[in-house]
Design an enzyme around this catalytic site. Structure first.
Site, PDB file in Angstrom:
ATOM      1  N   SER A  81     -53.455  18.204  61.403  1.00 56.63           N
ATOM      2  CA  SER A  81     -52.050  17.844  61.260  1.00 56.63           C
ATOM      3  C   SER A  81     -51.547  18.178  59.848  1.00 56.63           C
ATOM      4  O   SER A  81     -51.588  19.342  59.452  1.00 56.63           O
ATOM      5  CB  SER A  81     -51.876  16.360  61.612  1.00 56.63           C
ATOM      6  N   ASP A  99     -49.665  17.647  72.940  1.00 55.73           N
ATOM      7  CA  ASP A  99     -49.674  17.503  71.485  1.00 55.73           C
ATOM      8  C   ASP A  99     -48.272  17.517  70.894  1.00 55.73           C
ATOM      9  O   ASP A  99     -47.383  18.224  71.383  1.00 55.73           O
ATOM     10  CB  ASP A  99     -50.489  18.663  70.886  1.00 55.73           C
ATOM     11  N   HIS A 131     -52.477  14.722  70.412  1.00 55.09           N
ATOM     12  CA  HIS A 131     -52.710  15.225  69.051  1.00 55.09           C
ATOM     13  C   HIS A 131     -54.128  14.951  68.548  1.00 55.09           C
ATOM     14  O   HIS A 131     -54.499  15.430  67.482  1.00 55.09           O
ATOM     15  CB  HIS A 131     -51.692  14.561  68.117  1.00 55.09           C
TER      16      HIS A 131
END
Length: 295
Positions: free
Chosen positions: A107, A244, A271
């Site tokens: 991320s 996601d 995610h």
């Protein structure tokens, strides 16, 4: 598995680290250095990756980014910029002797890892980009599209509190959970290490650099390195989930922009496939690292 902890000097303060599987920089397979998401979030939610050290020969190194978790906390908005976190990778590597090293970003950690790699560091054997983004504006566009799929009453609650500036209100926090349970982690209940990470997020750091998932107002709002991805010259694995927050529209330009990049999409995950499909996820990452080392 052996676990060691310590601190790395950084900008007159310190960064806390944890090494699983032995002391880093002592031979064997190249260690895996994990750069977690955020900004302002400790590493705990990625601890399932520690099992990549099973069987011996590889160390997995986690650290809490400066300003959160077990690392030094400072009220210093001027430090909440990308360069701080890029420099922190270099400091951790140098102090712990991580050369060569596999670099893993998740991320926000993929943003930091990409910036670091575009600086052409030596000794990086490979790069894993998990739930990645290369463009904040594109991420925002997709996040707003996902938000629009939520029930109308949830969207109304989010919009009303954001307009009023009451994002600390419990009603707003509850509404954001409807988004996160669809697009962050679909496991029910959430595991303790994910809850622990989210409970410790430094909201001031997050607000300064980002803002909200679908309304990026921080200093990264115009961040975009998509046009530079062709400069990367190491093996790259890209992972993301079917549900996601980093949608295929966000991930595809990264895969297409990096020469030879491999993309694995986890069909049952949002995610955090490291939590949602942990065994399959570790198999994919371990297989990639082994292939790189065999070449």
């Amino acid at each position: 598995m052996a676990v060691t902890e310590g601190t790395v000097p950084f900008r007159g303060f310190h960064t806390w680290y944890q090494a699983v599987g032995g002391s880093p920089g002592r031979g064997g397979k190249p260690p895996l250095l994990v750069v977690n998401g955020g900004p302002g979030c400790p590493h705990d939610y990625l601890q399932d990756l520690a099992l990549l050290a099973e069987g011996g020969g590889r160390t997995v190194v986690f650290y809490d980014q400066f300003g959160c978790g077990r690392s030094a906390h400072q009220d210093a908005p001027a430090l909440w910029v990308m360069d701080t976190f890029v420099d922190e990778i270099a400091a951790v590597r140098e102090t712990l002797g991580l050369d060569p090293v596999h670099l893993y970003g998740h991320s926000f950690g993929t943003q930091v890892a990409l910036e670091y790699m575009l600086g052409k560091p030596t000794g990086v054997a490979s790069l894993v980009l998990a739930g990645p983004l290369s463009s904040a504006p594109l991420y925002q566009e997709e996040a707003r599209r996902l938000k629009a799929t939520l029930p109308a009453e949830v969207q109304e609650t989010l919009d009303r509190h954001e307009a009023a500036g009451t994002v600390d209100d419990e009603e707003y926090v509850g509404a954001t959970m409807a988004y996160y349970r669809r697009f962050l982690c679909r496991t029910d209940p959430w595991p303790h290490h994910l809850v622990r990470s989210l409970a410790q997020v430094r909201e001031d750091v997050y607000a300064t650099m980002w803002g909200s998932e679908w309304n990026i107002t921080g200093n990264l709002k115009d961040w975009d390195v998509t046009d530079r991805l062709g400069e990367l010259d190491v093996p790259v694995l890209v992972t993301s989930g079917r549900y996601d927050v980093t949608t295929p529209a966000v991930v595809r330009p990264i895969v297409e922009g990096i020469p030879g990049a491999e993309w694995v999409l986890f069909e049952k995950s949002a995610h955090l496939p490291s939590i949602e499909e942990p065994e399959h996820y570790r198999q994919v990452v371990a297989g990639f690292l082994s292939e790189v080392e065999a070449d």
